[in-house]
Design a protein around this motif. Structure first.
Motif, short mmCIF file in Angstrom:
data_model
loop_
_atom_site.label_atom_id
_atom_site.label_comp_id
_atom_site.label_asym_id
_atom_site.label_seq_id
_atom_site.Cartn_x
_atom_site.Cartn_y
_atom_site.Cartn_z
N CYS A 195 -54.63 68.58 10.92
CA CYS A 195 -53.61 69.07 11.84
C CYS A 195 -52.25 68.50 11.47
O CYS A 195 -52.14 67.53 10.73
CB CYS A 195 -53.95 68.68 13.27
N VAL A 196 -51.20 69.11 12.00
CA VAL A 196 -49.84 68.65 11.82
C VAL A 196 -49.30 68.26 13.19
O VAL A 196 -49.35 69.06 14.14
CB VAL A 196 -48.95 69.75 11.19
N PHE A 197 -48.81 67.03 13.28
CA PHE A 197 -48.22 66.52 14.52
C PHE A 197 -46.78 66.16 14.23
O PHE A 197 -46.49 65.31 13.39
CB PHE A 197 -48.96 65.28 15.00
N ASP A 198 -45.85 66.82 14.91
CA ASP A 198 -44.43 66.58 14.71
C ASP A 198 -43.78 66.30 16.07
O ASP A 198 -43.83 67.15 16.96
CB ASP A 198 -43.77 67.78 14.03
N ASN A 199 -43.19 65.12 16.18
CA ASN A 199 -42.47 64.75 17.40
C ASN A 199 -43.35 64.86 18.64
O ASN A 199 -42.94 65.41 19.66
CB ASN A 199 -41.20 65.59 17.55
N VAL A 200 -44.58 64.38 18.55
CA VAL A 200 -45.47 64.38 19.71
C VAL A 200 -45.62 62.95 20.24
O VAL A 200 -45.32 61.98 19.56
CB VAL A 200 -46.86 64.98 19.41
N VAL A 201 -46.09 62.85 21.45
CA VAL A 201 -46.44 61.57 22.05
C VAL A 201 -47.96 61.55 22.16
O VAL A 201 -48.55 62.39 22.84
CB VAL A 201 -45.80 61.38 23.44
N PHE A 202 -48.59 60.62 21.44
CA PHE A 202 -50.04 60.45 21.52
C PHE A 202 -50.35 59.53 22.69
O PHE A 202 -49.79 58.44 22.79
CB PHE A 202 -50.58 59.81 20.24
N GLY A 223 -57.25 63.51 7.84
CA GLY A 223 -56.44 64.42 7.04
C GLY A 223 -55.25 65.02 7.74
O GLY A 223 -54.79 66.10 7.36
N ASN A 224 -54.75 64.36 8.76
CA ASN A 224 -53.63 64.89 9.52
C ASN A 224 -52.29 64.45 8.95
O ASN A 224 -52.21 63.44 8.25
CB ASN A 224 -53.72 64.43 10.98
N THR A 225 -51.25 65.21 9.25
CA THR A 225 -49.88 64.82 8.93
C THR A 225 -49.20 64.45 10.24
O THR A 225 -49.15 65.26 11.17
CB THR A 225 -49.13 65.99 8.25
N ILE A 226 -48.69 63.22 10.31
CA ILE A 226 -48.08 62.70 11.54
C ILE A 226 -46.64 62.31 11.22
O ILE A 226 -46.41 61.43 10.40
CB ILE A 226 -48.87 61.51 12.08
N THR A 227 -45.68 62.99 11.87
CA THR A 227 -44.27 62.77 11.59
C THR A 227 -43.50 62.55 12.89
O THR A 227 -43.62 63.35 13.83
CB THR A 227 -43.66 63.99 10.86
N VAL A 246 -59.07 71.86 14.45
CA VAL A 246 -58.88 71.91 13.00
C VAL A 246 -57.67 72.78 12.67
O VAL A 246 -57.56 73.92 13.15
CB VAL A 246 -60.13 72.48 12.29
N GLY A 247 -56.78 72.24 11.82
CA GLY A 247 -55.68 73.03 11.27
C GLY A 247 -54.61 73.50 12.24
O GLY A 247 -53.89 74.44 11.94
N ASN A 258 -43.48 68.67 19.74
CA ASN A 258 -42.74 68.43 21.00
C ASN A 258 -43.64 68.50 22.23
O ASN A 258 -43.34 69.21 23.20
CB ASN A 258 -41.58 69.42 21.15
N GLN A 259 -44.77 67.79 22.19
CA GLN A 259 -45.68 67.79 23.33
C GLN A 259 -46.46 66.49 23.38
O GLN A 259 -46.42 65.69 22.45
CB GLN A 259 -46.63 68.98 23.26
#
Length: 85
Positions: free
Chosen positions: A23-30, A42-46, A4-5, A10-11
């Motif tokens: 959660c906030v996801f920036d430049n990740v690889v899922f 409720g996540n932010t995915i960029t 949470v949160g 970059n991971q």
């Protein structure tokens, strides 16, 4: 395990069986292997990428092959109806 949160940047992030809330996801690889479906709320995915490995990847290959067949697109639409609005 529920996360949470948190901020991820970059991971690689494994999705199988994970729960991510606010959660906030920036430049990740899922990465998703086709295991237990993740919960994403409720996540932010960029600027992220998605990798479908193992069973998940094979399922997508099957859907692509079906889509190329005569009548395949209709089968996919009937199997996975999407309601917009």
């Amino acid at each position: 395990m529920e996360t949470v949160g948190q901020k991820f940047r970059n991971q690689n992030v494994r999705l199988d069986g994970a729960i991510f809330r606010d959660c906030v996801f920036d430049n990740v690889v899922f990465d998703y292997d086709g295991g237990q479906v993740p919960v994403l709320v409720g996540n932010t995915i960029t600027n992220c990428q998605w990798r479908f490995n193992e069973a998940a990847g094979r399922t997508l290959l099957l859907l692509q092959a079906l889509n190329r067949q005569s009548g395949g697109a209709g089968l996919i639409d009937a199997t996975f109806p999407i309601t917009v609005g």
